[in-house]
Design a protein around this motif. Structure first.
Motif, PDB file in Angstrom:
ATOM      1  N   HIS A  92     -22.305  19.569   8.462  1.00 50.04           N
ATOM      2  CA  HIS A  92     -21.336  20.439   7.772  1.00 50.04           C
ATOM      3  C   HIS A  92     -21.969  20.778   6.428  1.00 50.04           C
ATOM      4  O   HIS A  92     -22.035  19.947   5.526  1.00 50.04           O
ATOM      5  N   LYS A 113     -31.487  17.688  -0.872  1.00 51.22           N
ATOM      6  CA  LYS A 113     -30.801  16.931   0.173  1.00 51.22           C
ATOM      7  C   LYS A 113     -31.693  16.633   1.382  1.00 51.22           C
ATOM      8  O   LYS A 113     -31.233  16.059   2.362  1.00 51.22           O
ATOM      9  N   GLY A 163     -20.344  16.894  -6.192  1.00 48.88           N
ATOM     10  CA  GLY A 163     -19.877  15.617  -6.720  1.00 48.88           C
ATOM     11  C   GLY A 163     -19.373  15.672  -8.155  1.00 48.88           C
ATOM     12  O   GLY A 163     -18.498  14.890  -8.528  1.00 48.88           O
ATOM     13  N   GLY A 187     -20.534  26.420   5.596  1.00 49.15           N
ATOM     14  CA  GLY A 187     -19.535  26.804   4.589  1.00 49.15           C
ATOM     15  C   GLY A 187     -19.019  25.597   3.826  1.00 49.15           C
ATOM     16  O   GLY A 187     -19.407  24.461   4.095  1.00 49.15           O
ATOM     17  N   PHE A 188     -18.161  25.883   2.848  1.00 51.83           N
ATOM     18  CA  PHE A 188     -17.523  24.808   2.092  1.00 51.83           C
ATOM     19  C   PHE A 188     -16.094  24.697   2.604  1.00 51.83           C
ATOM     20  O   PHE A 188     -15.322  25.642   2.531  1.00 51.83           O
ATOM     21  N   ASP A 189     -15.759  23.562   3.168  1.00 52.93           N
ATOM     22  CA  ASP A 189     -14.434  23.402   3.756  1.00 52.93           C
ATOM     23  C   ASP A 189     -14.001  21.956   3.549  1.00 52.93           C
ATOM     24  O   ASP A 189     -14.456  21.048   4.239  1.00 52.93           O
ATOM     25  N   TYR A 249     -15.845  12.812   7.969  1.00 55.09           N
ATOM     26  CA  TYR A 249     -15.836  11.410   7.513  1.00 55.09           C
ATOM     27  C   TYR A 249     -14.975  10.559   8.455  1.00 55.09           C
ATOM     28  O   TYR A 249     -15.305   9.415   8.753  1.00 55.09           O
ATOM     29  N   GLY A 286     -24.711  10.222  -5.462  1.00 51.66           N
ATOM     30  CA  GLY A 286     -24.295  10.493  -4.093  1.00 51.66           C
ATOM     31  C   GLY A 286     -22.882   9.976  -3.923  1.00 51.66           C
ATOM     32  O   GLY A 286     -22.588   8.813  -4.254  1.00 51.66           O
ATOM     33  N   LEU A 287     -22.021  10.852  -3.446  1.00 49.30           N
ATOM     34  CA  LEU A 287     -20.648  10.410  -3.188  1.00 49.30           C
ATOM     35  C   LEU A 287     -20.358  10.354  -1.698  1.00 49.30           C
ATOM     36  O   LEU A 287     -19.499   9.600  -1.262  1.00 49.30           O
ATOM     37  N   THR A 288     -21.118  11.134  -0.913  1.00 47.49           N
ATOM     38  CA  THR A 288     -20.756  11.207   0.509  1.00 47.49           C
ATOM     39  C   THR A 288     -20.904   9.838   1.181  1.00 47.49           C
ATOM     40  O   THR A 288     -20.102   9.466   2.030  1.00 47.49           O
ATOM     41  N   LYS A 314     -14.364  23.034  -7.354  1.00 46.42           N
ATOM     42  CA  LYS A 314     -15.338  22.021  -6.919  1.00 46.42           C
ATOM     43  C   LYS A 314     -16.465  22.655  -6.125  1.00 46.42           C
ATOM     44  O   LYS A 314     -16.214  23.453  -5.227  1.00 46.42           O
ATOM     45  N   LEU A 349     -23.040  23.667   3.191  1.00 47.07           N
ATOM     46  CA  LEU A 349     -22.869  24.915   2.443  1.00 47.07           C
ATOM     47  C   LEU A 349     -24.256  25.424   2.070  1.00 47.07           C
ATOM     48  O   LEU A 349     -24.983  24.762   1.317  1.00 47.07           O
ATOM     49  N   THR A 394     -22.910  18.176   3.281  1.00 47.99           N
ATOM     50  CA  THR A 394     -23.827  18.409   2.165  1.00 47.99           C
ATOM     51  C   THR A 394     -23.894  19.864   1.710  1.00 47.99           C
ATOM     52  O   THR A 394     -23.518  20.773   2.455  1.00 47.99           O
ATOM     53  N   ARG A 395     -24.386  20.053   0.491  1.00 41.67           N
ATOM     54  CA  ARG A 395     -24.885  21.360   0.097  1.00 41.67           C
ATOM     55  C   ARG A 395     -26.270  21.459   0.721  1.00 41.67           C
ATOM     56  O   ARG A 395     -27.034  20.480   0.676  1.00 41.67           O
ATOM     57  N   ASP A 423     -15.714  15.922  -8.222  1.00 43.89           N
ATOM     58  CA  ASP A 423     -15.065  14.656  -7.850  1.00 43.89           C
ATOM     59  C   ASP A 423     -15.087  13.675  -9.012  1.00 43.89           C
ATOM     60  O   ASP A 423     -14.132  12.938  -9.236  1.00 43.89           O
TER      61      ASP A 423
HETATM   62  P1  ADP Z   1     -23.768  16.806  -4.798  1.00 40.63           P
HETATM   63  O1  ADP Z   1     -22.900  16.671  -6.018  1.00 40.63           O
HETATM   64  O2  ADP Z   1     -25.226  16.754  -5.086  1.00 40.63           O
HETATM   65  O3  ADP Z   1     -23.414  17.978  -3.957  1.00 40.63           O
HETATM   66  P2  ADP Z   1     -22.487  14.342  -3.911  1.00 40.63           P
HETATM   67  O4  ADP Z   1     -22.767  13.466  -2.736  1.00 40.63           O
HETATM   68  O5  ADP Z   1     -22.498  13.690  -5.251  1.00 40.63           O
HETATM   69  O6  ADP Z   1     -23.505  15.549  -3.849  1.00 40.63           O
HETATM   70  O7  ADP Z   1     -21.027  15.001  -3.753  1.00 40.63           O
HETATM   71  C1  ADP Z   1     -20.734  15.864  -2.710  1.00 40.63           C
HETATM   72  C2  ADP Z   1     -19.247  16.172  -2.699  1.00 40.63           C
HETATM   73  O8  ADP Z   1     -19.080  17.500  -2.192  1.00 40.63           O
HETATM   74  C3  ADP Z   1     -18.459  15.272  -1.761  1.00 40.63           C
HETATM   75  O9  ADP Z   1     -17.103  15.213  -2.153  1.00 40.63           O
HETATM   76  C4  ADP Z   1     -18.558  16.020  -0.425  1.00 40.63           C
HETATM   77  O10 ADP Z   1     -17.503  15.683   0.476  1.00 40.63           O
HETATM   78  C5  ADP Z   1     -18.448  17.447  -0.891  1.00 40.63           C
HETATM   79  N1  ADP Z   1     -19.130  18.417  -0.019  1.00 40.63           N
HETATM   80  C6  ADP Z   1     -20.461  18.563   0.156  1.00 40.63           C
HETATM   81  N2  ADP Z   1     -20.714  19.564   1.029  1.00 40.63           N
HETATM   82  C7  ADP Z   1     -19.512  20.040   1.409  1.00 40.63           C
HETATM   83  C8  ADP Z   1     -19.099  21.080   2.308  1.00 40.63           C
HETATM   84  N3  ADP Z   1     -19.990  21.822   2.975  1.00 40.63           N
HETATM   85  N4  ADP Z   1     -17.768  21.298   2.456  1.00 40.63           N
HETATM   86  C9  ADP Z   1     -16.863  20.536   1.784  1.00 40.63           C
HETATM   87  N5  ADP Z   1     -17.189  19.534   0.938  1.00 40.63           N
HETATM   88  C10 ADP Z   1     -18.492  19.308   0.745  1.00 40.63           C
END
Ligand code: ADP
Length: 463
Positions: free
Chosen positions: A310, A288, A18, A340-342, A350, A366-368, A15, A312, A282-283, A21
């Motif tokens: 938080h 974003k 999104g 980072g991605f965590d 959340y 957007g899923l967040t 992953k 990446l 977010t990324r 997911d």
């Molecule tokens: P995108 O697919 O454009 O990155 P979305 O909002 O559709 O944005 O989905 C983001 C997904 O990635 C969510 O599940 C979110 O919790 C997760 N995510 C985003 N950034 C991070 C991060 N730095 N660490 C862990 N999970 C992240």
């Protein structure tokens, strides 16, 4: 119905955002409805094999091997293609387009050999678009655009080298001296049906610059192009059972959310004061709204709130910029950056934050914000794409109060965002009862895949 998803991500084993997911959640929703589902993704070096049940080699072939296992009840096949994905990454390898073309071709060979009875092959985004070129006229294909800004425009010579004759696909070729082949356009043009991930984004990509040059190709598909809103997997994203949360909660036990807030503060070294926490997960990429995220981080005093990002970082320059900002902010009591991605930490944000900020310039779905709603963390979002379809402002949406669940702003400017944040913070401070009602609206609504899975099934049956 037998449905095969071919994609580059599947949460939680591979992953980045999104897309992972969606492939995971939608597949699980179909399994729950009794359909026969398979997912095919590459076997990356970074694959979380520890999260796959009964992971084993299913087939040793001349051109590629196939591994398989179950990811939370979904059978997933992992194609291991020699000399591909050499860096072990999902994206960012130097031969990404070539590797994705090889993966798509191998996936179709595998399907034809062992799953030729498939009813629908569902492709996600440009990396797996080459599969539609093989499957056209042989199998029914549904193509989903998760982000039209990423199009996979490659040299014709590359697809030629990988065994696809570009001349057979004139609609997606361009250029005379610099001959190009448009992979996402191929997905749009040759799939039996195409969709994107929210109704508003579907409109935006056809009628505004957000279509990034593919607006006409989409219009040409007529009623074969629609928007279907993403859902969230409500078993995975559930504050009542979330294994990453020290304290579980639902709408009746929000004291636990308060404890998670204290825990989050302690972990990040934030002051324990009467202020709301505004989180961002977010990324860290242009889409974003990076200048707005930085502005929010630096404005914690003005908001009288705490701000946590938080994120990446997508490249070295962004990483350096945010690392510097991280150092500066660590001297304050009220703002932090966690780089980072965590996955675990994202759940803690959340769970522990009061508000989740999503100031995107554009956002396919957007899923967040959907996850935040499930966790009673009210979203503050820019009104664009899927954010506009899911977050309804308490003052300006024109909806009955019972449907309001957050705060929105329209212009992508610091001034517009500040006003929305200030309204949110004022409501948190001055009207706890109304705040609680908004949390009830947020947590009470069904954002699961159930509705959207049915819409996808309707689409498949109509092919
Ligand atoms: P995108 O697919 O454009 O990155 P979305 O909002 O559709 O944005 O989905 C983001 C997904 O990635 C969510 O599940 C979110 O919790 C997760 N995510 C985003 N950034 C991070 C991060 N730095 N660490 C862990 N999970 C992240």
């Amino acid at each position: 119905m037998k449905i095969i998803h071919v994609a580059t991500e599947c949460a939680p084993v591979a992953k980045v955002g999104g897309l992972g997911d969606v492939v995971y959640g939608l597949s699980r929703a179909f399994v729950a409805l009794g359909h026969d589902i398979l997912v095919i993704i590459p076997r990356y070096g970074c694959l979380r094999e520890d999260l796959i049940d009964n992971f084993h080699l299913a087939h040793k072939g001349e051109d590629f091997d196939v591994w398989t296992g179950e990811v939370d009840g979904v059978p997933v096949y992992f194609l291991d293609i020699p000399d591909s994905f050499a860096e072990g990454l999902i994206y960012g390898g130097k031969d990404d387009p070539r590797d994705f073309i090889r993966f798509s071709t191998a996936a179709y060979q595998w399907i034809c050999r062992f799953h030729n009875d498939v009813d629908v092959i569902h492709l996600h985004d440009w990396p797996v678009a080459p599969l539609v070129l093989h499957a056209r006229g042989q199998h029914k294909v549904c193509g989903t655009i998760h982000n039209i800004a990423h199009q996979g425009v490659v040299k014709q010579s590359l697809v030629w080298k990988e065994g696809i004759n570009p001349k057979n696909y004139p609609e997606v070729c361009s250029g005379f001296f610099f001959r190009r082949f448009h992979l996402l356009k191929a997905l749009i043009t040759y799939s039996d049906a195409v969709n994107t991930v929210s109704p508003t984004y579907a409109w935006e990509v056809m009628h505004t610059k957000k279509g990034c040059g593919l607006d006409q190709a989409l219009k040409d598909r007529g009623d074969r192009f629609i928007g279907i809103l993403n859902g969230v997997d409500d078993a995975y994203w559930n504050p009542k059972t979330d294994p990453y949360l020290t304290y579980k909660y639902d709408i009746k036990t929000l004291d636990s959310k308060a404890k998670l807030k204290s825990e989050l503060r302690q972990r990040l070294g934030l002051a324990n004061t009467h202020k709301p926490i505004i989180g961002v997960v977010t990324r860290l990429v242009h889409q974003k709204g990076l200048p707005l995220i930085e502005h929010a981080l630096k404005s914690f005093r003005r908001y009288n709130a705490q701000v946590i990002v938080h994120g990446l970082a997508s490249d070295d320059k962004t990483l350096a910029r945010y690392t510097k900002l991280q150092d500066e902010l660590s001297k304050t009591d009220d703002a932090r950056i966690f780089l980072g991605f965590d996955e675990a930490f994202a759940h803690k944000v959340y769970g522990g934050a009061d508000l989740l900020l999503v100031p995107s310039l554009f956002e396919p779905c957007g899923l967040t914000q959907l996850i935040a709603l499930r966790y009673g963390t009210l979203p503050i979002v820019r009104k664009t794409g899927g954010l506009a379809d899911t977050v309804f402002d308490v003052t300006y949406s024109g909806k009955p109060f019972s449907e309001c669940n957050g705060f929105t702003f329209v212009e992508p400017t610091p001034a517009a965002m500040d006003k929305a944040i200030e309204r949110a913070v004022a409501l948190w401070r001055e009207s706890p009862e109304q705040w609680f009602q908004l949390q009830e609206h947020a947590m009470g609504k069904d954002y699961s895949w159930r509705h959207s899975a049915q819409q996808y099934l309707d689409l498949y049956y109509a092919l």
